[in-house]
Design a protein around this motif. Structure first.
Motif, short mmCIF file in Angstrom:
data_model
loop_
_atom_site.label_atom_id
_atom_site.label_comp_id
_atom_site.label_asym_id
_atom_site.label_seq_id
_atom_site.Cartn_x
_atom_site.Cartn_y
_atom_site.Cartn_z
N ILE A 158 -3.25 23.85 -30.13
CA ILE A 158 -3.52 22.46 -30.52
C ILE A 158 -2.31 21.83 -31.19
CG2 ILE A 158 -4.52 22.96 -32.79
CD1 ILE A 158 -6.69 20.74 -31.49
N GLN A 159 -1.52 22.68 -31.86
CA GLN A 159 -0.32 22.15 -32.52
C GLN A 159 0.69 21.67 -31.50
OE1 GLN A 159 1.16 23.50 -35.96
NE2 GLN A 159 -0.54 24.84 -36.55
N THR A 160 0.83 22.45 -30.42
CA THR A 160 1.74 22.03 -29.36
C THR A 160 1.27 20.71 -28.78
OG1 THR A 160 1.79 24.36 -28.84
CG2 THR A 160 2.95 22.91 -27.33
N PHE A 168 7.02 14.22 -29.39
CA PHE A 168 8.08 15.24 -29.43
C PHE A 168 8.35 15.74 -28.02
CE2 PHE A 168 6.83 15.43 -33.83
CZ PHE A 168 7.96 15.85 -34.51
N SER A 169 9.61 16.02 -27.75
CA SER A 169 9.91 16.64 -26.45
C SER A 169 9.49 18.10 -26.51
CB SER A 169 11.40 16.54 -26.15
OG SER A 169 12.10 17.39 -27.03
N LYS A 170 9.45 18.74 -25.34
CA LYS A 170 9.05 20.14 -25.31
C LYS A 170 9.97 21.00 -26.16
CE LYS A 170 6.48 22.35 -21.66
NZ LYS A 170 6.50 23.07 -20.40
N ALA A 171 11.29 20.75 -26.01
CA ALA A 171 12.27 21.54 -26.76
C ALA A 171 12.11 21.30 -28.25
CB ALA A 171 13.68 21.17 -26.30
N ARG A 192 11.34 23.88 -31.22
CA ARG A 192 12.33 24.09 -32.28
C ARG A 192 11.78 23.74 -33.66
NH1 ARG A 192 14.46 24.45 -36.03
NH2 ARG A 192 16.56 24.08 -36.82
N TYR A 193 11.06 22.59 -33.77
CA TYR A 193 10.67 22.13 -35.10
C TYR A 193 9.23 22.47 -35.49
CZ TYR A 193 15.08 19.66 -35.04
OH TYR A 193 16.41 19.37 -35.00
#
Lengths: 290, 219, 224
Positions: free
Chosen positions: B115-117, B125-128, B132-133
């Motif tokens: 769910i966070q993704t 946010f981009s996938k990268a 990363r963050y």
């Protein structure tokens, strides 16, 4: 959370303390137990048990090794079998590494070490040697295309391969402290590393390096003898006079029958030819030889 | 035990400690890199590479370090791949550790809920960047206990380096016993130096573990 | 084949001897695992009991196992004990002793973890129903942890087998030592034996450990 960290730290410190204490405890019990507990077995005890434990190399052809059928063979092993036969017991071979030889005797894990054990003053303080059965000094073998003829010629980064616990190691450490030694704990490992060119030369008993250069193509013994001429003898646990005396008499009576020449012909001749027979073999004729 | 003997041996053990630490930490560094890369490949289900990583893990988790070192150091030169003992130690430890680190990082990544993704992506946010963050920091902090265990495990594993001529603590003790037969003193020093090497790691590990637990979510 | 030294494996009884050497390792691990499981259950239960003194002792035990490499323990037990106490332990016995000492700690920790997952109310109900503490553990608690423990115990077997490669260092003739002996005996006829033989030993360990660790993962997933 705080508490669990505290606990962890204290338990670690406790563990250290406990280990330290138990090891210091070793010290006291060590000095007391040494006198009354004997770790070795006398001749009678060996005969009674029906088995003698003899420490030999299992990876040092042609002196002590295991052939492709799984049987121990070699110059030392030939002698060991004769000892067992004359004692009228079975022989149990214990595979040893150079660095463990003294340890095995001092802890009574073997009765005799017959593993190309060179007689030296340092070792005499730790174990008892019986009469010698072979001559030895040190030698250095190197690849024929880059023969090392003197240890003074070695470059700063050249490493010499030695086996941990051998006379070569002690000698080089003492007399050539600047030479970088690359140490291995078994013969097999050292030889494979030498073949793989991990070191520029390999220093060991000259018997051994000569055998290596004869058995393997492309190697030359550039330094055939180094240090003092020494002898190789069976060793027993310090204080085991019963076995020591028996071994001495055994060696003399075998020598009278030229047994060690017979041993040479059975085990070493294939490698060395006849040229080395008289320089290598020792037939101890008198009990006071050592 | 003889105090003078112990004192005279300390320099040897100190030297061995430095060598063990040097190779140990370089190996651990390598294993961390392998671990991060491998875990990311598995996480993103990169085709083909994912399979390779899987095979790598199986091979190195199911064979002993001692055999791996023997193979790299003694067998590979026979087919023309020559490598020095020190590099072999670093490589062996790195490869073994990598297989464990991948698993540790991966379970850390898995622990971060999907769910966070999804939220991050929907926030733009981009996938990268999400990885990363959002994902990585949480995954790392959740991996810490596993990492500490792995590091201690790897530092302990250095004790088999003796077989490839590296003068680590174990070999130094064995070697000195072989030369001068002072067993008790050497075993004592061996234990003391392993404690010197590993107690700080264990304590720092405990502290770090405690700190990062606050950063974790859902605990 | 000749060039890579694989032919050496099929000479004489070499292959058989390697397998025999492998069996030495497996035997030591299996015995140690059985001992570890039994003692581990006891230690695990003891770890859940709230007695400060017992806790400290067990904590120290776990830390020692966690910090000391098995190789160091092997040396201390094999050579140290003879020095200090005059015990003459065989290499096999020393190995089994050390691996059980280590395995019991690992197993104990796993058992403790598994017991912790059982709700406390079960202990209380069981005691309230008139079971004593031992009965509570044997009849109520342990059976519930078995499913969780079996995969972990199986996993311990592979770790044991891998660790047994160290017993060569205390003079046990196991697969790696046999490998060295074979390389040595064939050095002049097959100079590349080191490759074939070590590669084979590598493969042997893998083929033994891999299925066992797969089984452990499978059971873990299935029973989770």
């Amino acid at each position: 959370m705080k508490k669990s960290l505290f606990k962890k730290v204290t338990s670690l410190l406790m563990a250290t303390a406990l280990l330290a204490v138990s090891l210091t405890a070793c010290k006291t019990s060590n000095s007391t137990s040494k006198a009354d507990d004997k770790v070795y077995r006398t001749v009678d005890e060996i005969k009674e048990s029906g088995v003698i434990n003899i420490g030999v190399f299992s990876d040092k052809s042609p002196f002590g090794y295991v052939d492709e059928n799984g049987n121990y063979a070699g110059y030392d092993v030939y002698f060991a079998n004769q000892i067992a036969k004359d004692l009228g017991v079975e022989v149990n071979f214990v595979s040893t590494e150079a660095a463990n030889r003294i340890e095995y005797l001092q802890t009574g894990k073997v009765d005799i070490i017959l593993a190309n054990f060179t007689v030296t003053d340092e070792r005499k303080e730790e174990v008892d040697f019986s009469l010698p059965y072979m001559n030895v000094s040190l030698g250095v073998v190197s690849p024929s295309n880059a023969v090392v003829e003197s240890l003074d010629d070695l470059g700063k980064n050249d490493q010499v391969i030695v086996i941990s616990g051998t006379t070569a190691e002690t000698y080089l450490t003492k007399n050539y402290p600047n030479i970088k030694l690359q140490k291995y704990d078994s013969y097999a490992a050292a030889k494979t590393a030498f073949e793989n060119k991990n070191g520029v030369a390999w220093a060991n008993d000259n018997t051994e390096v000569i055998a290596f250069s004869l058995e393997n193509e492309g190697y030359t013994v550039g330094i055939p003898s180094l240090g003092d001429a020494d002898t190789i003898a069976p060793a027993v646990t310090k204080g085991n006079e019963s076995l020591l005396n028996w071994l001495n008499e055994e060696t003399v009576s075998l020598a009278a029958k030229n047994f060690f020449h017979e041993d040479y012909e059975a085990t070493l001749k294939d490698t060395y030819g006849e040229d080395y027979e008289d320089t290598l073999v020792v037939e101890s004729t008198s009990l006071t030889n050592n | 035990m003889d105090k003078d003997v112990i004192i005279s041996y300390i320099p040897h053990f100190k030297e061995a400690l430095f060598l063990t630490l040097k190779i140990g930490w370089l190996g651990i560094l390598l294993s961390l890199i392998i671990g991060l890369v491998g875990a990311s490949l598995l996480h993103f289900k990169v085709k083909f590479l994912q399979k390779i990583v899987g095979i790598y893990i199986e091979i190195f988790r199911n064979t002993p370090l001692l055999i791996q070192l023997f193979f790299i150091y003694f067998a590979l030169p026979k087919v023309g791949i020559q490598i020095t003992a020190e590099k072999c130690g670093v490589l062996g430890l790195g490869l073994l550790g990598g297989a464990y680190m991948i698993e540790t990082f991966r379970s850390g990544l898995e622990a971060v809920t999907t769910i966070q993704t999804e939220s991050a992506l929907s926030l733009g946010f981009s996938k990268a960047k999400t990885f990363r963050y959002i994902i990585l920091p949480q995954a790392l902090s959740m991996s810490i206990p596993g990492l500490v265990a792995n590091i201690i495990f790897l530092l302990k594993e250095t004790s088999v380096f003796s077989t490839i001529s590296l003068m680590d603590l174990m070999f130094t003790a064995k070697d000195l016993i072989g030369m001068y037969a002072k067993t008790t003193e050497n075993l004592f020093l061996l234990v003391v130096f392993y404690l010197i090497m590993l107690i700080p790691v264990s304590i720092i590990g405990a502290i770090v573990e405690r700190k990062v637990r606050y950063a974790g979510f859902g605990d | 084949m000749q060039a890579l030294g694989i032919d050496v494996l099929f000479k004489g009884t070499n292959l058989f001897r390697l397998l025999q050497g492998l069996w030495v390792s497996i035997e030591i691990s299996l015995i140690s695992v059985v001992i570890s499981i039994v003692l581990g259950l006891i230690v695990g239960i003891l770890m859940t009991i709230d007695r400060p003194f017992l806790r400290i002792i067990l904590k120290i035990y776990l830390e020692v196992v966690r910090i000391m490499p098995q190789m160091v323990l092997l040396f201390i037990v094999y050579f140290g004990t003879t020095r200090v106490f005059g015990w003459d332990l065989s290499a096999e016995f020393s190995a089994i002793f050390v691996f059980s000492f280590w395995g019991t700690a690992e197993m104990g920790d796993l058992v403790r973890g598994a017991i912790k997952t059982i709700p406390k109310i079960q202990f209380e109900s069981s005691l309230a129903l008139g079971f004593n503490t031992v009965q509570t553990f044997v009849v109520i608690i342990i059976p519930q942890t078995i499913r969780r423990l079996i995969p972990l115990a199986i996993n311990l077997i592979t770790r044991m087998i891998k660790t047994t490669s160290l017993v060569m260092m205390i003079g046990n003739v196991e697969v790696l030592k046999v490998a060295q002996q074979i390389i040595e005996a064939n050095r002049n006829t097959s100079p590349n034996a080191a490759f074939g033989v070590f590669a084979f030993v590598f493969f042997l360990y893998f083929i033994i450990c891999w299925p066992i660790s797969r089984l452990s993962i499978y059971l873990e997933k299935r029973w989770a």
